[in-house]
Design a protein around this motif. Structure first.
Motif, short mmCIF file in Angstrom:
data_model
loop_
_atom_site.label_atom_id
_atom_site.label_comp_id
_atom_site.label_asym_id
_atom_site.label_seq_id
_atom_site.Cartn_x
_atom_site.Cartn_y
_atom_site.Cartn_z
N ALA A 54 -8.60 6.70 3.04
CA ALA A 54 -8.91 8.13 3.02
C ALA A 54 -7.71 8.97 2.61
CB ALA A 54 -9.40 8.57 4.38
N SER A 55 -7.93 9.91 1.72
CA SER A 55 -6.92 10.90 1.35
C SER A 55 -7.35 12.24 1.95
CB SER A 55 -6.83 11.03 -0.17
OG SER A 55 -6.30 9.87 -0.74
N VAL A 56 -6.37 13.07 2.27
CA VAL A 56 -6.63 14.37 2.87
C VAL A 56 -6.07 15.45 1.95
CG1 VAL A 56 -6.29 15.83 4.89
CG2 VAL A 56 -6.47 13.36 5.17
N ARG A 57 -6.94 16.29 1.42
CA ARG A 57 -6.51 17.36 0.52
C ARG A 57 -5.86 18.50 1.27
NH1 ARG A 57 -6.60 18.09 -4.28
NH2 ARG A 57 -8.00 17.63 -5.91
N ASN A 58 -4.89 19.11 0.63
CA ASN A 58 -4.24 20.30 1.17
C ASN A 58 -5.22 21.47 1.05
OD1 ASN A 58 -2.56 22.38 1.87
ND2 ASN A 58 -0.91 21.78 0.51
N SER A 59 -5.46 22.19 2.12
CA SER A 59 -6.45 23.27 2.11
C SER A 59 -5.88 24.59 1.56
CB SER A 59 -7.01 23.49 3.50
OG SER A 59 -5.97 23.84 4.40
N ALA A 60 -4.58 24.65 1.33
CA ALA A 60 -3.96 25.90 0.85
C ALA A 60 -4.22 26.13 -0.62
CB ALA A 60 -2.47 25.86 1.10
N VAL A 101 -2.03 14.19 2.29
CA VAL A 101 -1.90 12.74 2.37
C VAL A 101 -2.75 12.13 1.25
CG1 VAL A 101 -2.31 10.67 3.77
CG2 VAL A 101 -1.62 12.80 4.88
N CYS A 102 -2.13 11.33 0.42
CA CYS A 102 -2.83 10.65 -0.67
C CYS A 102 -2.63 9.15 -0.50
CB CYS A 102 -2.30 11.12 -2.03
SG CYS A 102 -3.06 10.27 -3.42
N ARG A 103 -3.74 8.42 -0.42
CA ARG A 103 -3.70 6.96 -0.26
C ARG A 103 -4.46 6.31 -1.41
NH1 ARG A 103 -5.06 8.53 5.32
NH2 ARG A 103 -3.20 8.26 6.59
N PRO A 104 -3.74 5.90 -2.45
CA PRO A 104 -4.42 5.25 -3.58
C PRO A 104 -5.17 3.99 -3.14
CG PRO A 104 -2.19 5.84 -4.16
CD PRO A 104 -2.32 6.05 -2.68
N PRO A 105 -6.31 3.72 -3.77
CA PRO A 105 -7.11 2.55 -3.39
C PRO A 105 -6.50 1.25 -3.90
CG PRO A 105 -8.10 3.62 -5.27
CD PRO A 105 -6.95 4.49 -4.84
N ALA A 125 0.88 -1.17 0.00
CA ALA A 125 0.00 0.00 0.00
C ALA A 125 0.91 1.22 0.00
CB ALA A 125 -0.90 0.00 1.23
N PHE A 126 0.62 2.18 -0.86
CA PHE A 126 1.42 3.40 -0.93
C PHE A 126 0.68 4.55 -0.28
CE2 PHE A 126 3.51 0.95 -4.15
CZ PHE A 126 4.82 1.42 -4.14
N THR A 127 1.44 5.45 0.34
CA THR A 127 0.91 6.69 0.88
C THR A 127 1.87 7.79 0.48
OG1 THR A 127 -0.12 5.57 2.76
CG2 THR A 127 0.26 7.94 2.98
N TYR A 128 1.32 8.86 -0.09
CA TYR A 128 2.12 10.01 -0.51
C TYR A 128 1.80 11.15 0.43
CZ TYR A 128 2.39 7.10 -4.66
OH TYR A 128 2.60 6.05 -5.51
N VAL A 129 2.85 11.76 1.01
CA VAL A 129 2.67 12.83 1.97
C VAL A 129 3.34 14.09 1.43
CG1 VAL A 129 3.10 13.60 4.33
CG2 VAL A 129 2.66 11.18 3.87
N GLY A 130 2.60 15.20 1.43
CA GLY A 130 3.13 16.46 0.93
C GLY A 130 2.77 16.67 -0.52
N GLY A 131 3.57 17.41 -1.23
CA GLY A 131 3.30 17.67 -2.63
C GLY A 131 2.33 18.82 -2.82
#
Length: 131
Positions: free
Chosen positions: A125-131, A42-46, A31-37
């Protein structure tokens, strides 16, 4: 970071694009998780089934046959590691006769490690950057 799919400690590597993104991968269930960018905190592909999940591994001098699957962090699913190894833009043909047998066995084992409850699109769950 602990894997949200299976609870195994994840390993990380900085992405090479200069985006400041960290790539985390679970060595057990991949399972991959991408943080930042730029777009996500936080992006967690299904979950994806074997036929859609893996790309062909490419590197200068890597033999054309068998065709290896790219796993993570410059390594194939069967364990070949090279500094120039990467994923191609093409899917890995896991059912083809030319597919690496050890990569196929590893891909099927990884697939079996994903719990049924984590195999639907909304499970991670992925969490979008609010900025």
């Amino acid at each position: 970071m602990v894997c949200d799919v299976c609870g195994t400690p994840m390993v990380s590597e900085r992405a090479g694009s200069g985006s400041g993104e960290e790539v985390w991968c679970c060595p057990w269930c991949f399972a991959f998780t991408y943080v930042g960018g730029e777009y996500f905190e936080v992006c967690r592909p299904p979950y994806l089934p074997v036929r859609m999940r893996w790309e062909r591994a490419v590197a200068d001098g890597l033999a054309d046959r068998p065709v290896h699957a790219y796993g993570a962090f410059r390594a194939t699913l069967c364990g070949i590691t090279r500094m120039d190894l990467s994923a191609s833009a093409y899917p890995w043909p896991h059912r083809w006769e030319s597919a690496c047998v050890a990569c196929r066995e590893a891909a099927e084992a990884v697939d079996a490690r994903w719990p049924a409850g984590m195999r639907h699109g909304e499970a991670r769950a992925s969490v979008r950057n609010s900025a």
